[in-house]
Design an enzyme around this catalytic site. Structure first.
Site, PDB file in Angstrom:
ATOM      1  N   ASN A  14       0.836  -1.207   0.000  1.00  0.00           N
ATOM      2  CA  ASN A  14       0.000   0.000   0.000  1.00  0.00           C
ATOM      3  C   ASN A  14       0.871   1.257   0.000  1.00  0.00           C
ATOM      4  O   ASN A  14       0.523   2.265  -0.618  1.00  0.00           O
ATOM      5  CB  ASN A  14      -0.949   0.004   1.194  1.00  0.00           C
ATOM      6  N   ASN A 108      -6.986   4.693   7.942  1.00  0.00           N
ATOM      7  CA  ASN A 108      -6.591   3.289   7.873  1.00  0.00           C
ATOM      8  C   ASN A 108      -7.229   2.655   6.652  1.00  0.00           C
ATOM      9  O   ASN A 108      -8.339   3.008   6.261  1.00  0.00           O
ATOM     10  CB  ASN A 108      -7.049   2.563   9.144  1.00  0.00           C
ATOM     11  N   HIS A 110      -8.624  -0.951   5.349  1.00  0.00           N
ATOM     12  CA  HIS A 110      -9.016  -2.266   5.858  1.00  0.00           C
ATOM     13  C   HIS A 110      -9.539  -3.108   4.696  1.00  0.00           C
ATOM     14  O   HIS A 110     -10.342  -2.616   3.892  1.00  0.00           O
ATOM     15  CB  HIS A 110     -10.102  -2.130   6.935  1.00  0.00           C
ATOM     16  N   ASP A 148     -11.321   5.726  18.544  1.00  0.00           N
ATOM     17  CA  ASP A 148     -10.924   4.900  19.686  1.00  0.00           C
ATOM     18  C   ASP A 148     -11.252   3.421  19.516  1.00  0.00           C
ATOM     19  O   ASP A 148     -10.722   2.573  20.235  1.00  0.00           O
ATOM     20  CB  ASP A 148     -11.600   5.407  20.970  1.00  0.00           C
TER      21      ASP A 148
END
Length: 212
Positions: A14, A108, A110, A148
């Site tokens: 990536n 992120n 995924h 979180d």
């Protein structure tokens, strides 16, 4: 210019997609300030060195406890004046102090269509093994902001990928990378770098985007 720090743990495919997109002009107004890995042997660090980008290893093994590691990681990222933190195959649990330091400034990638096959324990091949075991016909990848929770932050982009009858986890993993991850992660970075992404009431709004 969006100063970006990329966190990695392995080969860095990536990361390479990000570099390639910068070279191709698909990511603009962005510079990769540093690549940081928890794994000294991560090939991603070599990819960074070849580009003349700072390649840094910060491993939990080198600290007396997790808190000390977390603080060192945050301090190193902040030392580069990072505007955006990109988790590109990073297997380290991101500490709350870092999430708090980069609200809606950490993303992120995924390898599933969140909320499917995500959360604690779903990473790497495990995601694709679960998708095949469930018998889904479509999977894909998701770029989201980090909060979180685990894979629970606001979704920026998703791209679907067909699951084929004779897929193995390894074959499916490769197709998801090629058809989804390597496309939407650079796309998300470019959108953020050009001020086209905002978070309103916990949801991402994209302005003037050609996102598919």
């Amino acid at each position: 210019m969006l100063k970006t720090v990329v966190l990695v743990s392995g080969g860095g495919t990536n990361l390479q997609a990000i570099f390639d997109a910068i070279d191709a002009g698909k990511i603009t107004n962005t510079e990769i300030s540093a690549v940081i890995s928890n794994n000294a042997n991560a090939y991603a660090l070599e990819r960074a060195r070849k580009r003349g980008v700072d390649a840094v290893c910060i491993s939990p093994k080198n600290f007396e406890n997790r808190d000390a590691f977390n603080r060192a990681l945050l301090e190193k990222v902040q030392s580069y004046g990072a505007d955006l933190v990109v988790l590109a195959g990073c297997l380290v649990v991101i500490p709350k102090i870092m999430v708090d330091a980069f609200p809606n400034r950490m993303i992120n990638i995924h390898p599933s269509l969140i909320p499917a096959f995500c959360g604690t324990g779903y990473y790497g091949l495990k995601v694709h093994e679960a998708a095949l075991a469930r018998g889904v016909k479509v999977t894909g990848a998701t770029v989201h902001f980090v909060d979180d929770g685990t894979d629970t932050g606001p979704i920026i982009l998703q791209k679907a990928v067909e699951v084929r009858q004779d897929d193995t986890p390894e074959i499916l993993q490769r197709r998801v990378m090629e058809e989804a991850e390597w496309r939407i992660l650079p796309q998300a970075i470019d959108l953020i770098a050009n001020g086209k992404v905002s978070v309103v009431d916990g949801q991402v709004k994209i302005c003037n985007s050609s996102a598919d």
